[in-house]
Enzyme design. Structure first.
Site, short mmCIF file in Angstrom:
data_model
loop_
_atom_site.label_atom_id
_atom_site.label_comp_id
_atom_site.label_asym_id
_atom_site.label_seq_id
_atom_site.Cartn_x
_atom_site.Cartn_y
_atom_site.Cartn_z
N ASP A 1 0.84 -1.20 0.00
CA ASP A 1 0.00 0.00 0.00
C ASP A 1 0.87 1.25 0.00
O ASP A 1 1.95 1.26 -0.61
CB ASP A 1 -0.95 -0.02 1.21
CG ASP A 1 -2.31 0.59 0.89
OD1 ASP A 1 -2.40 1.82 0.88
OD2 ASP A 1 -3.26 -0.16 0.64
N HIS B 1 -3.81 5.87 3.57
CA HIS B 1 -4.47 4.64 3.13
C HIS B 1 -3.78 3.39 3.67
O HIS B 1 -4.43 2.46 4.17
CB HIS B 1 -4.50 4.64 1.60
CG HIS B 1 -5.40 3.63 0.98
ND1 HIS B 1 -5.02 2.33 0.77
CD2 HIS B 1 -6.67 3.73 0.50
CE1 HIS B 1 -6.01 1.67 0.17
NE2 HIS B 1 -7.02 2.50 0.00
N SER C 1 -11.09 -1.21 -0.56
CA SER C 1 -9.79 -1.14 0.11
C SER C 1 -9.92 -1.51 1.57
O SER C 1 -8.97 -2.02 2.18
CB SER C 1 -9.22 0.28 0.01
OG SER C 1 -8.61 0.50 -1.23
#
Length: 738
Positions: A138, A202, A531
């Site tokens: 990520d 994220h 996600s």
């Protein structure tokens, strides 16, 4: 002017003539990054010389190993290099090359959720519980977060072979046991940290969902207050930073897979997606395939392009593809007008206007005429479209959902936005805000135009129980599988809406609203997307791995699928193409009773049926794997825990599936087949009773479907029941040319 034109023409002609005399020379600008994939790993010494020799044959003798962007050699074979299109075509024809494809950018598919799944905070399991390692691909991680504190953790397990690529601003610990970053083109933006540290948020968020510690009193300024935790808080985390401010490059993703497999991770979590219907021209499918061959399950996000059918970005049969569902907590934000009417919208609004009312104005009535905007644009509240003199100190009603930048820069104290976006997923904005339906927005517009001095206030976000949860989020991508209609994808669903998890507490680099002048620096954030569902799948897989460390990736996936909570096909567009086997239930998955196992040779036979040649498959596997006679382009009955059928005609359906199940429940048990059959179809199981006399015993059965369907999608199911375990598989029959 005419003289200049003539001179320019002469220069162009001379240039063209010199090119003919000298010969065409390729400029650097004609080249772009390509991945040359060559299958399973070979001897490391020979690979470097082989790659150089191949490059020299294609480009020229002046090319050396320094021209490589990456050399993939720890877990599989290949390299990344800049080529022209013609050079790439020539390279693709060379012996040993499986595929050559251009580097592309993939996109990110952007707590209490584990409690709603019934996963206990403390579980008695073998002492190997802290030996499970989850590799997270990520944007990096924020190592100082309480979610990643290593208090109580011993040293990393001996199987760990990875490293901590830690410059001065980053430190690993016994929770985050490894961290690397990948950026082949060195194109760093001012927003990027040149380290495994996360500047986007994220990666920190998804890592804490999968394996974050228990952190009490976690919230977004009081919103969502509770204990944040991952699916397996005792798991270790290995960070592979492949995503940056400008996206996630294929060449970097494949390099991370090459390392992670060799490093010794158990589960790979990758909330990233692209688009390719060829398994071996997709870096995630390639990496996951080699992970599977090394006992590693890859959990990937289904994608955020729903609710339309055939929008999946993750569908390789050796990966776990996870759709996004809702949980029982729903956030809402109230807007109260001066006439005391209240409308409920959605947002994550941490701002408190303390019930004070402010004038409210419609954006279409406040165009910035100085910059030549009219109401047709100002109604959308685009940046610079609003007249600051008319908007300052007011709440502005806008005809579209946006980031709130135009409203904030114009001096608005708050904003109400209206539109047609489905209400699955609340977002934070840099000012008090709420997103309403068109109907409610229309009522507010009428109030503004029927009142001399219209006023309103926006309340802080609150939450309540959603009695309809779980259901599939509108944004979640749907099947069918574009590469193989007989493999149902996605595999299952997990929570991906309004998920509270860790966040880098830095502003303005990664504010919770994604607006760079938002000054709120918070340690937790609430966001939505597949996600977020993907690391729920990763954490659940790690949870099962902690009980069954020797189980294959397929066994773990089977356990999760056959114990998933069934969902209603009438409540989610696309039925099983939206949610697969159902909503994940890891607590039951740890003890599934039976499993549908698949080994690497089964996948090879499946690929033979997909049309891959023996020569190509031997390059991929690096061994003598071959396609049995008669299997080429003949669909192989992969031992999958679900059944998908796409017949050529809806009027004459006849197909037989063959499956083998392994007993992992009690040593002596008798299972009976229970089939739910829709009108028009006959579904028979033979034998309909299976009696096991020992653990790990395998028994086979066939499932025959006959009849007709009068709808595009028809759902059914098979349950093997011994009175203790109920092992459920979805059945879907679809008639449509996708």
């Amino acid at each position: 002017m005419a003289g200049k034109t003539t001179s320019l023409l002469m220069l162009l002609l001379l240039s063209f003539a010199s090119t003919l005399l000298i010969g065409h020379s390729t400029s650097q600008s004609d080249r772009k990054a390509y991945i040359v994939y060559m299958g399973n790993k070979r001897d490391e010494v020979s690979t470097s010389s082989l790659y150089t020799s191949m490059l020299q044959d294609v480009i020229g003798s002046h090319i050396g190993p320094e021209s490589l962007l990456y050399s993939y050699k720890r877990s599989f074979h290949g390299f990344a290099v800049e080529l022209t299109e013609q050079e790439a075509q020539k390279m693709a024809g060379m012996d040993g090359v499986v595929s050559v494809f251009p580097n592309q950018k993939k996109e990110l598919h952007t707590t209490r959720s584990w409690d709603f799944l019934g996963l206990p905070k403390q579980v008695n399991r073998p002492t190997t519980k802290s030996d499970v390692i989850i590799g997270v691909f990520d944007t990096g991680i924020w190592p100082e977060s309480d979610s990643f504190n290593d208090k109580g953790f011993g040293p990393p397990p001996s199987k760990w072979k990875g490293k901590c690529q830690a410059p001065t601003n980053f430190t690993c610990n016994n929770k985050i046991i490894g961290a690397k970053y990948y950026r082949s083109d060195r194109d760093f933006q001012k927003e990027d940290f040149r380290s495994p540290r996360d500047s986007e948020g994220h990666g920190t968020h998804v890592a804490s969902i999968a394996a974050g510690n228990l952190v009490s009193k976690a919230s977004v300024k009081g919103i969502g207050l509770g204990t944040a935790r991952g699916g397996l808080p005792s798991a270790r985390i290995a960070v592979y930073k492949v995503c940056w401010y400008l996206g996630c490059d294929d060449v970097d993703i494949l390099a991370a897979f090459d390392d992670a497999i060799a490093d010794g991770v158990d589960i790979i979590s990758i909330s990233i997606g692209g688009s390719s219907d060829n398994y071996f021209m997709d870096t995630i499918a390639i990496g996951a395939f080699h992970g599977m061959r090394n006992g590693i399950l890859t959990s990937s996000s289904a994608g955020n392009r729903g609710p339309y059918l055939a929008t999946l970005s993750s569908f390789a049969p050796w990966s776990l593809s996870v759709a996004a569902s809702t949980m029982d907590r729903k956030f809402y934000t109230k807007v109260r007008l001066g006439n005391n009417k209240i409308f409920e919208g959605i947002s994550i609004n941490t701002f408190d206007l303390k019930n004070e009312t402010y004038p409210i104005i419609y954006g279409g009535d406040a165009p910035n005429k100085t910059e030549e905007y009219d109401s047709s644009l100002s109604r959308y509240c685009y940046e610079d479209s609003l007249d600051k003199n008319l908007v300052k100190g007011k709440i502005v009603l806008c005809d579209v959902e946006n980031y709130g930048v135009g409203q904030l820069l114009a001096g608005a104290v708050g904003t109400v936005m209206q539109g047609r976006r489905p209400s699955s997923g609340a977002f934070a904005f840099p000012l008090p805000a709420a997103y309403l339906s068109l109907e409610d927005g229309g009522d507010i517009y009428l109030y503004i135009n029927s009142t001399r001095s219209p006023t309103a206030t926006i309340l802080k976000t609150d939450d309540r129980k959603d009695p309809f949860a779980p259901y599939i989020a509108e944004f979640s991508s749907r099947g069918p599988n574009p590469a193989a209609h007989n493999i149902l994808k996605p595999d299952l669903a997990a929570f991906g809406v309004d998920i509270l998890a860790a966040w880098p507490p830095i502003s303005p680099i990664s504010p919770i609203s994604d607006v760079n002048f938002d000054k709120r620096a918070l340690s937790y954030n609430i966001i939505s997307g597949t996600s977020m569902s993907c690391p729920h799948g990763s954490g659940a897989a790690a949870y099962i791995k902690s009980f069954h460390p020797t189980w294959s990736p397929a066994a773990i996936k089977s356990a999760l699928m056959t114990t998933a909570v069934p969902m209603n096909p009438e409540e989610s567009s696309g039925a099983e193409f939206a949610y697969g086997a159902g909503n994940i239930n890891p607590h039951r998955g740890a003890n599934p009773g039976l499993i549908y196992d698949i080994d690497a040779l089964d996948y090879i036979a499946f690929l033979c049926g997909q049309g891959y040649s023996t020569k190509l498959l031997q390059a991929i596997t690096g061994d003598t794997s071959s396609c049995p006679k008669g299997t080429n382009r003949k669909v192989f009955d992969l031992n999958y825990p679900s059944f998908a059928l796409s017949p050529p005609s809806s009027n004459s359906i006849s197909h037989v599936f063959n499956r083998t199940i392994t007993n992992v429940g009690t040593s002596t048990s008798t299972y009976k087949a229970i089939v739910s059959t829709p009108p028009g179809l006959s579904i028979k199981v033979n034998p309909s009773v299976l009696s096991f006399t020992s653990l790990k015993q395998k028994l086979s059965f066939s499932l025959m479907i006959k009849g007709t369907i009068d709808r595009q999608i028809v759902s059914a199911s098979l349950i093997w029941d011994d009175g203790t375990f109920q092992v459920r598989s979805p059945i879907i029959v679809v008639y449509e040319a996708f």
